[in-house]
Design a protein around this motif. Structure first.
Motif, PDB file in Angstrom:
ATOM      1  N   SER A   1       0.802  -1.216   0.000  1.00  0.00           N
ATOM      2  CA  SER A   1       0.000   0.000   0.000  1.00  0.00           C
ATOM      3  C   SER A   1       0.839   1.271   0.000  1.00  0.00           C
ATOM      4  O   SER A   1       0.305   2.370  -0.170  1.00  0.00           O
ATOM      5  N   ALA A   2       2.153   1.165   0.186  1.00  0.00           N
ATOM      6  CA  ALA A   2       3.009   2.333   0.339  1.00  0.00           C
ATOM      7  C   ALA A   2       2.956   3.294  -0.850  1.00  0.00           C
ATOM      8  O   ALA A   2       2.868   4.507  -0.650  1.00  0.00           O
ATOM      9  N   PRO A   3       3.000   2.818  -2.107  1.00  0.00           N
ATOM     10  CA  PRO A   3       2.935   3.763  -3.228  1.00  0.00           C
ATOM     11  C   PRO A   3       1.630   4.560  -3.264  1.00  0.00           C
ATOM     12  O   PRO A   3       1.636   5.742  -3.618  1.00  0.00           O
ATOM     13  N   LEU A   4       0.554   3.908  -2.874  1.00  0.00           N
ATOM     14  CA  LEU A   4      -0.745   4.582  -2.871  1.00  0.00           C
ATOM     15  C   LEU A   4      -0.792   5.656  -1.787  1.00  0.00           C
ATOM     16  O   LEU A   4      -1.161   6.807  -2.050  1.00  0.00           O
TER      17      LEU A   4
ATOM     18  N   ALA B   1     -11.849   9.351  -4.045  1.00  0.00           N
ATOM     19  CA  ALA B   1     -12.712   9.123  -5.213  1.00  0.00           C
ATOM     20  C   ALA B   1     -11.881   9.162  -6.484  1.00  0.00           C
ATOM     21  O   ALA B   1     -12.061   8.347  -7.401  1.00  0.00           O
ATOM     22  N   SER B   2     -10.945  10.102  -6.552  1.00  0.00           N
ATOM     23  CA  SER B   2     -10.064  10.193  -7.713  1.00  0.00           C
ATOM     24  C   SER B   2      -9.125   8.992  -7.793  1.00  0.00           C
ATOM     25  O   SER B   2      -8.850   8.477  -8.882  1.00  0.00           O
TER      26      SER B   2
ATOM     27  N   GLY C   1      -8.888   6.494 -10.825  1.00  0.00           N
ATOM     28  CA  GLY C   1      -7.583   6.328 -11.442  1.00  0.00           C
ATOM     29  C   GLY C   1      -7.135   4.886 -11.528  1.00  0.00           C
ATOM     30  O   GLY C   1      -6.449   4.491 -12.481  1.00  0.00           O
ATOM     31  N   MET C   2      -7.521   4.092 -10.558  1.00  0.00           N
ATOM     32  CA  MET C   2      -7.171   2.662 -10.586  1.00  0.00           C
ATOM     33  C   MET C   2      -8.136   1.833 -11.417  1.00  0.00           C
ATOM     34  O   MET C   2      -7.843   0.699 -11.764  1.00  0.00           O
TER      35      MET C   2
ATOM     36  N   ALA D   1     -11.038   2.289  -3.387  1.00  0.00           N
ATOM     37  CA  ALA D   1      -9.752   2.643  -3.989  1.00  0.00           C
ATOM     38  C   ALA D   1      -8.699   1.572  -3.717  1.00  0.00           C
ATOM     39  O   ALA D   1      -7.942   1.192  -4.619  1.00  0.00           O
ATOM     40  N   THR D   2      -8.652   1.077  -2.476  1.00  0.00           N
ATOM     41  CA  THR D   2      -7.662   0.055  -2.154  1.00  0.00           C
ATOM     42  C   THR D   2      -7.979  -1.257  -2.866  1.00  0.00           C
ATOM     43  O   THR D   2      -7.066  -1.963  -3.316  1.00  0.00           O
TER      44      THR D   2
END
Length: 265
Positions: free
Chosen positions: A112-115, A168-169, A173-174, A257-258
């Motif tokens: 999860s670090a990059p997110l 939300a973005s 985006g994912m 998102a995750t």
């Protein structure tokens, strides 16, 4: 000949995950420093919207331009920072399509670090947006009617608002395939959300159906909070509404998102 097994996913502790996220957030800050054109939207948009609305519409929408300036500046803060928060999805989508996340997967860091790092790095953009807006507003004649503590609280709350709604973005985006699609979809969502509020005009002259929404809109609630903190006035009611909206945004879009992130990368 047997196929090579895929490397096992590295398990990391919570403290290590936080450290990895902060390290990648710093990477994002360094990217901004090396490519300052990334700040073009958060430096130009506040100036354009503030000057355009105050000098084109201020005299028609308020008793005077000075009165309109006092009313619109807190709302423009919400409007512009919400716009700024939507670009994180575009940036993440660009990194994914360019293969940046493939390199991250090969590193012994939390998945999860990059997110988290990308979201935290955007705080720099929010601060730049607010500084530019307040400098221009002050030059135009806006004056804060309360004290430094109230103004500092306003800044903290509006940044927290952006961090809540940026998920939300991230989700979009994912989910979609190209950065252009992210930008287009978020524009479609953002424009009705921001203009269907009391940022630019009061809600009393709106049609009944639109007024019903505008009065409870998250943008209206946060705008009223900032007006109370910067111009003076009650904040308890709108603050409660804004916090409910922020909690709802995180509760809905953070898990989505995750989930989309883990599915994509």
């Amino acid at each position: 000949m047997t196929a090579l097994a895929a490397p096992a996913q590295v398990r990391v502790s919570l403290s290590s995950s936080v450290q990895h996220g902060l390290s990648l957030a710093w990477r994002g800050v360094l990217k901004i420093r090396k490519n300052p054109e990334q700040l073009a939207d958060v430096t130009l948009a506040p100036i354009i919207f503030l000057v355009m609305f105050v000098y084109l519409f201020g005299g028609a929408l308020a008793p005077s331009i000075d009165d309109y300036l006092q009313m619109i500046v807190p709302g423009i803060m919400v409007f512009n920072i919400l716009q700024a928060s939507m670009t994180v999805g575009v940036q993440l989508n660009t990194d994914v399509t360019k293969g940046v996340f493939d390199r991250f997967r090969a590193m012994p860091i939390a998945r999860s670090a990059p997110l988290i790092g990308a979201v935290l790095a955007d705080i720099v953009r929010y601060l730049v947006c607010l500084v530019v807006l307040m400098v221009v507003a002050t030059i135009m004649g806006y004056r804060i009617q309360t004290g430094p503590a109230q103004f500092a609280l306003a800044i903290v709350l509006v940044i927290a608002f952006a961090l809540a709604f940026c998920w939300a973005s991230v989700f979009v985006g994912m989910l979609v395939k190209s950065p252009g699609a992210v930008q287009g979809l978020m524009f479609v969502v953002l424009m009705p959300l921001t203009f269907g509020s009391n940022v630019f005009v009061g809600t009393s002259t709106m049609p009944g159906w639109l007024k019903a929404w505008a009065d409870i809109s998250p943008v209206t609630q946060m705008s009223d909070v900032l007006r109370g903190l910067m111009n003076g006035g009650p904040i308890a009611g709108p603050l409660t509404g804004a916090l409910i909206w922020m909690a709802a945004a995180v509760a809905v879009f953070f898990p989505l998102a995750t989930w989309a992130y883990r599915k994509r990368v």
